[in-house]
Design a protein around this motif. Structure first.
Motif, PDB file in Angstrom:
ATOM      1  N   GLY A 140       0.940  -1.153  -0.087  1.00 28.83           N
ATOM      2  CA  GLY A 140       0.130  -0.236   0.026  1.00 28.83           C
ATOM      3  C   GLY A 140       0.997   1.220  -0.143  1.00 28.83           C
ATOM      4  N   LEU A 141       0.873   2.140  -0.975  1.00 30.83           N
ATOM      5  CA  LEU A 141       1.801   3.042  -1.271  1.00 30.83           C
ATOM      6  C   LEU A 141       0.889   4.576  -1.192  1.00 30.83           C
ATOM      7  CD1 LEU A 141       3.749   2.289  -4.165  1.00 30.83           C
ATOM      8  CD2 LEU A 141       4.278   1.708  -1.711  1.00 30.83           C
ATOM      9  N   ARG A 142       1.347   5.623  -0.588  1.00 33.45           N
ATOM     10  CA  ARG A 142       0.789   6.783  -0.489  1.00 33.45           C
ATOM     11  C   ARG A 142      -0.561   6.850   0.189  1.00 33.45           C
ATOM     12  NH1 ARG A 142       3.252  10.984  -3.639  1.00 33.45           N
ATOM     13  NH2 ARG A 142       4.971  10.268  -4.972  1.00 33.45           N
ATOM     14  N   ALA A 143      -1.787   7.210  -0.393  1.00 36.17           N
ATOM     15  CA  ALA A 143      -2.935   7.293   0.336  1.00 36.17           C
ATOM     16  C   ALA A 143      -3.321   5.991   0.757  1.00 36.17           C
ATOM     17  CB  ALA A 143      -4.100   7.850  -0.610  1.00 36.17           C
ATOM     18  N   ALA A 144      -3.009   4.935   0.237  1.00 40.32           N
ATOM     19  CA  ALA A 144      -3.403   3.570   0.595  1.00 40.32           C
ATOM     20  C   ALA A 144      -2.427   2.735   1.784  1.00 40.32           C
ATOM     21  CB  ALA A 144      -3.585   2.470  -0.240  1.00 40.32           C
ATOM     22  N   SER A 145      -1.199   3.764   2.175  1.00 42.99           N
ATOM     23  CA  SER A 145      -0.251   3.072   3.138  1.00 42.99           C
ATOM     24  C   SER A 145      -0.717   2.758   4.577  1.00 42.99           C
ATOM     25  CB  SER A 145       0.912   4.141   3.202  1.00 42.99           C
ATOM     26  OG  SER A 145       0.450   5.177   3.698  1.00 42.99           O
ATOM     27  N   SER A 146      -1.801   3.657   5.018  1.00 39.65           N
ATOM     28  CA  SER A 146      -2.404   3.525   6.223  1.00 39.65           C
ATOM     29  C   SER A 146      -3.473   2.302   6.311  1.00 39.65           C
ATOM     30  CB  SER A 146      -3.210   4.711   6.707  1.00 39.65           C
ATOM     31  OG  SER A 146      -4.082   5.019   5.766  1.00 39.65           O
ATOM     32  N   GLN A 147      -4.132   2.049   5.093  1.00 43.93           N
ATOM     33  CA  GLN A 147      -4.853   0.958   5.261  1.00 43.93           C
ATOM     34  C   GLN A 147      -3.844  -0.437   5.007  1.00 43.93           C
ATOM     35  OE1 GLN A 147      -7.936   1.318   5.017  1.00 43.93           O
ATOM     36  NE2 GLN A 147      -7.628   3.460   4.721  1.00 43.93           N
ATOM     37  N   ALA A 148      -2.774  -0.465   4.336  1.00 41.83           N
ATOM     38  CA  ALA A 148      -1.954  -1.719   4.325  1.00 41.83           C
ATOM     39  C   ALA A 148      -1.179  -1.903   5.771  1.00 41.83           C
ATOM     40  CB  ALA A 148      -0.888  -1.462   3.378  1.00 41.83           C
ATOM     41  N   ARG A 149      -0.818  -0.644   6.609  1.00 36.72           N
ATOM     42  CA  ARG A 149      -0.072  -0.687   7.808  1.00 36.72           C
ATOM     43  C   ARG A 149      -0.973  -1.455   8.816  1.00 36.72           C
ATOM     44  NH1 ARG A 149       1.057   4.104   7.977  1.00 36.72           N
ATOM     45  NH2 ARG A 149       2.795   4.012   6.656  1.00 36.72           N
ATOM     46  N   GLY A 150      -2.236  -0.853   8.805  1.00 37.58           N
ATOM     47  CA  GLY A 150      -3.291  -1.489   9.545  1.00 37.58           C
ATOM     48  C   GLY A 150      -3.476  -2.782   9.579  1.00 37.58           C
ATOM     49  N   PHE A 151      -3.646  -3.199   8.345  1.00 42.39           N
ATOM     50  CA  PHE A 151      -3.866  -4.716   8.065  1.00 42.39           C
ATOM     51  C   PHE A 151      -2.597  -5.540   8.674  1.00 42.39           C
ATOM     52  CE2 PHE A 151      -3.518  -8.676   5.741  1.00 42.39           C
ATOM     53  CZ  PHE A 151      -4.751  -9.369   5.590  1.00 42.39           C
ATOM     54  N   ALA A 152      -1.423  -4.953   8.154  1.00 39.99           N
ATOM     55  CA  ALA A 152      -0.301  -5.780   8.499  1.00 39.99           C
ATOM     56  C   ALA A 152      -0.185  -5.830   9.789  1.00 39.99           C
ATOM     57  CB  ALA A 152       0.923  -5.032   7.757  1.00 39.99           C
ATOM     58  N   TYR A 153      -0.254  -4.702  10.808  1.00 43.83           N
ATOM     59  CA  TYR A 153      -0.204  -4.567  12.200  1.00 43.83           C
ATOM     60  C   TYR A 153      -1.121  -5.911  12.768  1.00 43.83           C
ATOM     61  CZ  TYR A 153      -1.089  -3.293  16.990  1.00 43.83           C
ATOM     62  OH  TYR A 153      -1.086  -3.412  18.337  1.00 43.83           O
ATOM     63  N   PHE A 154      -2.319  -5.980  12.480  1.00 41.78           N
ATOM     64  CA  PHE A 154      -3.218  -6.992  13.010  1.00 41.78           C
ATOM     65  C   PHE A 154      -3.092  -8.481  12.526  1.00 41.78           C
ATOM     66  CE2 PHE A 154      -5.941  -2.996  13.847  1.00 41.78           C
ATOM     67  CZ  PHE A 154      -6.030  -3.098  15.267  1.00 41.78           C
ATOM     68  N   ALA A 155      -2.506  -8.460  11.137  1.00 44.82           N
ATOM     69  CA  ALA A 155      -2.503  -9.786  10.573  1.00 44.82           C
ATOM     70  C   ALA A 155      -1.158 -10.645  11.235  1.00 44.82           C
ATOM     71  CB  ALA A 155      -2.149  -9.539   8.995  1.00 44.82           C
ATOM     72  N   ALA A 156      -0.229  -9.624  11.657  1.00 45.12           N
ATOM     73  CA  ALA A 156       0.892 -10.264  12.251  1.00 45.12           C
ATOM     74  C   ALA A 156       0.575 -11.012  13.669  1.00 45.12           C
ATOM     75  CB  ALA A 156       2.061  -9.133  12.621  1.00 45.12           C
ATOM     76  N   LYS A 157      -0.683 -10.773  14.128  1.00 41.42           N
ATOM     77  CA  LYS A 157      -0.971 -11.497  15.383  1.00 41.42           C
ATOM     78  C   LYS A 157      -1.222 -12.786  15.124  1.00 41.42           C
ATOM     79  CE  LYS A 157      -2.083  -7.082  17.533  1.00 41.42           C
ATOM     80  NZ  LYS A 157      -0.778  -6.815  18.268  1.00 41.42           N
ATOM     81  N   VAL A 158      -1.839 -13.034  14.037  1.00 39.89           N
ATOM     82  CA  VAL A 158      -2.377 -14.510  13.637  1.00 39.89           C
ATOM     83  C   VAL A 158      -1.352 -15.089  12.601  1.00 39.89           C
ATOM     84  CG1 VAL A 158      -4.595 -13.990  14.430  1.00 39.89           C
ATOM     85  CG2 VAL A 158      -4.297 -13.451  12.052  1.00 39.89           C
ATOM     86  N   HIS A 159      -1.107 -14.185  11.717  1.00 39.94           N
ATOM     87  CA  HIS A 159       0.015 -14.975  10.634  1.00 39.94           C
ATOM     88  C   HIS A 159       1.572 -15.021  10.943  1.00 39.94           C
ATOM     89  CE1 HIS A 159       1.692 -15.383   6.572  1.00 39.94           C
ATOM     90  NE2 HIS A 159       0.508 -15.637   6.034  1.00 39.94           N
ATOM     91  N   PRO A 160       2.161 -16.235  10.513  1.00 33.46           N
ATOM     92  CA  PRO A 160       3.327 -16.189  11.228  1.00 33.46           C
ATOM     93  C   PRO A 160       4.580 -15.212  10.388  1.00 33.46           C
ATOM     94  CG  PRO A 160       2.941 -18.060   9.399  1.00 33.46           C
ATOM     95  CD  PRO A 160       1.691 -17.539   9.840  1.00 33.46           C
ATOM     96  N   ASP A 161       4.399 -14.694   9.249  1.00 27.88           N
ATOM     97  CA  ASP A 161       5.201 -14.013   8.555  1.00 27.88           C
ATOM     98  C   ASP A 161       4.574 -12.773   7.493  1.00 27.88           C
ATOM     99  OD1 ASP A 161       7.404 -12.673   7.469  1.00 27.88           O
ATOM    100  OD2 ASP A 161       8.338 -14.557   6.744  1.00 27.88           O
TER     101      ASP A 161
END
Length: 280
Positions: free
Chosen positions: A135-156
């Protein structure tokens, strides 16, 4: 499948090679599916920000004799009654923006009546390790939010929120490490780097899952599975409540497809409590 006016309109456009101007018209029509059958070609052109001849050429590109024939068809697939008048006259611009986002969420709810695309996306994301999230530019916050929570259940989970020449290297590294899919958040204005990154990811053998503002967004051509979520345009800068919520829905679908998701969550909660990470 959802049988909403927007879904039926979108199905009408599928399979046609549309120009950027025609995609703009199609996007506008999907956003206002209930109102469009009652608009003249001039009104639709004004709404989409294109010329009236462009609307006519768009109708012909879809296989109709002209816009009147397209509008007759739209009246057959859209609600029989004109839409109720909006209450915008009594709202200030901030309230109108909120109302617009509420309508976007309603449309997202209608789309999710068919859970198959989201469930398929969840399986693809769960099955990819590592999982690159772009997620780049305007979409970076969407990607960052997903990655933050996904890391709690996904190994990598690997967040890709910076462009530049190293972006392709990081995609290649994820593919070499065993990634099979990439999740992309793509919002207006669409950076050229995002399109190029998706093209590179597919060339590297990754299945691309994209959350975009429209099925006709520039990234559609390079997305194996695109799930649309509209953005609000009532303020100076777009609002993205629907894409954010769709990201959380994809998280849920991915967690459902990960056999050890609950155990990972419980393990995180135990570590967080032991370290006193959160204030009760």
């Amino acid at each position: 499948m959802s049988d909403s006016p927007a879904a039926r309109l979108q199905k009408l456009f599928e399979g046609h090679r549309l120009t950027p101007t025609q995609r703009r018209i199609a996007h506008c029509m999907v956003r206002g599916a209930a109102e469009v059958p009652f608009l003249s070609s001039v009104e639709l052109a004004e709404l989409a920000g294109v010329s009236q001849p462009s609307v006519t050429r768009f109708a012909v590109a879809l296989g109709f004799d002209g816009y009147p024939a397209l509008r007759r068809h739209l009246r057959e697939v859209a609600p029989a009654e004109p839409p109720r008048p909006a209450r915008s006259e009594s709202y200030n611009e901030y309230q109108q923006a909120v109302e617009g986002e509420i309508e976007n969420l309603r449309r997202l709810a209608v789309m999710l009546a068919d859970p198959a695309p989201v469930e398929e996306a969840g399986r693809l994301l769960a099955g990819s390790s590592p999982l690159p999230v772009l997620g780049l530019r305007a979409a970076s916050s969407q990607a960052r939010g997903f990655a933050y929570f996904a890391a709690k259940v996904h190994p990598d989970v690997r967040l890709l929120d910076e462009g530049g020449s190293m972006l392709a290297d990081r995609i290649d590294a994820a593919a070499a490490a065993g990634a099979s899919a990439l999740l992309c958040f793509a919002l207006p204005r669409h950076p050229r780097e995002v399109v190029e990154a998706l093209e590179h990811a597919r060339a590297a053998g990754l299945t691309t899952v994209t959350v975009a503002d429209s099925a006709f967004a520039p990234v559609a051509r390079y997305s194996d599975l695109l799930i649309p979520a509209p953005v609000g345009t009532g303020l100076a800068f777009d609002t993205a409540c629907a894409p954010m919520l769709l990201g959380r829905v994809l998280l849920e679908a991915m967690a459902d497809a990960l056999p050890d998701a609950q155990a990972r969550l419980e393990s995180f909660d135990a570590r967080a409590a032991a370290r006193g990470l959160f204030v009760e």
